[in-house]
Design a protein around this motif. Structure first.
Motif, mmCIF file in Angstrom:
data_model
loop_
_atom_site.group_PDB
_atom_site.id
_atom_site.type_symbol
_atom_site.label_atom_id
_atom_site.label_comp_id
_atom_site.label_asym_id
_atom_site.label_seq_id
_atom_site.Cartn_x
_atom_site.Cartn_y
_atom_site.Cartn_z
ATOM 1 N N ILE A 25 0.951 -1.134 -0.001
ATOM 2 C CA ILE A 25 -0.092 0.055 0.159
ATOM 3 C C ILE A 25 0.931 1.270 -0.200
ATOM 4 N N ASN A 26 0.712 2.200 -0.890
ATOM 5 C CA ASN A 26 1.435 3.418 -1.065
ATOM 6 C C ASN A 26 2.897 3.446 -1.479
ATOM 7 N N ARG A 27 2.994 2.059 -2.130
ATOM 8 C CA ARG A 27 4.107 2.229 -2.798
ATOM 9 C C ARG A 27 4.058 1.505 -4.242
ATOM 10 N N MET A 75 4.229 -3.003 -12.714
ATOM 11 C CA MET A 75 4.151 -4.394 -12.640
ATOM 12 C C MET A 75 3.147 -4.834 -11.688
ATOM 13 N N ASP A 76 2.669 -3.871 -11.118
ATOM 14 C CA ASP A 76 1.365 -4.215 -10.232
ATOM 15 C C ASP A 76 -0.073 -4.039 -10.705
ATOM 16 N N THR A 77 -0.036 -3.282 -11.656
ATOM 17 C CA THR A 77 -1.267 -3.097 -12.062
ATOM 18 C C THR A 77 -1.473 -3.760 -13.635
ATOM 19 N N SER A 102 3.204 12.453 -11.252
ATOM 20 C CA SER A 102 2.176 13.488 -10.792
ATOM 21 C C SER A 102 0.796 13.363 -11.323
ATOM 22 N N THR A 103 0.651 12.580 -12.352
ATOM 23 C CA THR A 103 -0.640 12.222 -12.859
ATOM 24 C C THR A 103 -1.299 10.781 -12.383
ATOM 25 N N HIS A 104 -0.507 9.779 -12.247
ATOM 26 C CA HIS A 104 -0.944 8.279 -11.851
ATOM 27 C C HIS A 104 -0.612 7.983 -10.521
ATOM 28 N N TYR A 105 0.484 8.704 -9.919
ATOM 29 C CA TYR A 105 0.967 8.279 -8.805
ATOM 30 C C TYR A 105 1.219 9.230 -7.705
ATOM 31 N N ALA A 106 0.252 10.276 -7.665
ATOM 32 C CA ALA A 106 0.463 11.548 -6.878
ATOM 33 C C ALA A 106 0.170 11.091 -5.299
ATOM 34 N N PHE A 108 0.778 8.173 -3.986
ATOM 35 C CA PHE A 108 1.694 7.048 -3.582
ATOM 36 C C PHE A 108 3.060 7.722 -2.787
ATOM 37 N N GLU A 109 3.268 7.273 -1.656
ATOM 38 C CA GLU A 109 4.502 7.657 -0.727
ATOM 39 C C GLU A 109 5.625 7.614 -1.578
ATOM 40 N N TYR A 110 5.826 6.636 -2.046
ATOM 41 C CA TYR A 110 7.034 6.024 -2.721
ATOM 42 C C TYR A 110 6.949 5.290 -4.063
ATOM 43 N N VAL A 111 7.969 5.679 -5.085
ATOM 44 C CA VAL A 111 7.558 4.629 -6.337
ATOM 45 C C VAL A 111 9.069 4.310 -6.753
#
Length: 228
Positions: A25-27, A75-77, A102-106, A108-111
């Motif tokens: 979650i959030n990564r 790899m998750d979606t 900024s569009t798809h992972y705003a 999320f805490e970490y990428v």
């Protein structure tokens, strides 16, 4: 595969350990790569395709320059994101990654981002080409995982580019706009079908297949089980 040394094995295991982790979650976990393309146009218009007949085109063509396709695979979606640009400079990298995150992972805490170690794929690219607040967000949110030299096959984005080459780039495309349109259609169709990469190479299988290399970089490994 190229020369394997301790640095190669360390980077390989870093990527494989990332792949083996469950989704958090959030990564987010992403794979990024670039592919240069040559724009080729017909000199003579190809014949209309008839039912039951193979497409036919004249063997003469004209070069219309080069460009690059940028691709990120989640790899998750199982979703992929693409963009066609004229070049693959630091500014192209910074703008593409920032727009994507900024569009798809705003939220999320970490990428985690798997990529090769080009001189453009650095946190510095964000500071050199984005406003300071945006560059700071990218540098604090993104966690880079570099594939080793001659080890780009460890990047799942390579699998996506293989499919793109066979399904979309196997024909003459004469302009940047047309290539962008074709790549966008390919991306949307593949995402709608939820095509996933099924990765089977793990740290454990690497320990088995590359046992001799673990021993070569450090002889003490002859008496150690390299699987874990």
């Amino acid at each position: 595969m190229g020369q394997i040394d301790g640095e190669y094995l360390a980077k390989m295991e870093d990527v494989l350990c990332l792949y083996s982790q469950p989704a958090q979650i959030n990564r987010a976990r992403l794979c990024f790569d670039e592919r240069p393309c040559q724009l080729l146009d017909d000199v003579v218009a190809p014949l209309l395709v008839k039912a039951g007949k193979a497409a036919r085109e004249d063997n003469e063509y004209v070069r219309q320059g080069t460009c690059v396709v940028l691709l990120v695979y989640d790899m998750d979606t199982g979703q992929r994101y693409t963009q066609v640009r004229e070049q693959r400079t630091k500014v192209d990298y910074a703008e593409f990654i920032h727009q994507l995150v900024s569009t798809h992972y705003a939220d999320f805490e970490y990428v985690d981002l798997v990529q090769d170690n080009l001189n453009t794929h650095k946190y510095g690219s964000f500071y050199e080409h984005l406003p300071l607040n945006q560059a700071r967000t990218m540098s604090r949110k993104l966690v880079f995982h570099f594939t080793p030299k001659h080890g780009s096959w460890l990047n799942m984005a390579e699998i996506e580019f293989s499919a793109l080459a066979r399904q979309c780039l196997n024909k003459r495309i004469g302009s940047l706009d047309e290539l962008a349109r074709q790549v966008s259609l390919w991306t949307d169709e593949r995402n709608e079908r939820s095509v996933r990469v099924h990765w089977s190479f793990t740290v454990a299988s690497a320990g088995d297949k590359l046992k001799s290399w673990y021993e070569k970089v450090n002889p003490i490994n002859k008496s150690v089980n390299s699987n874990y």
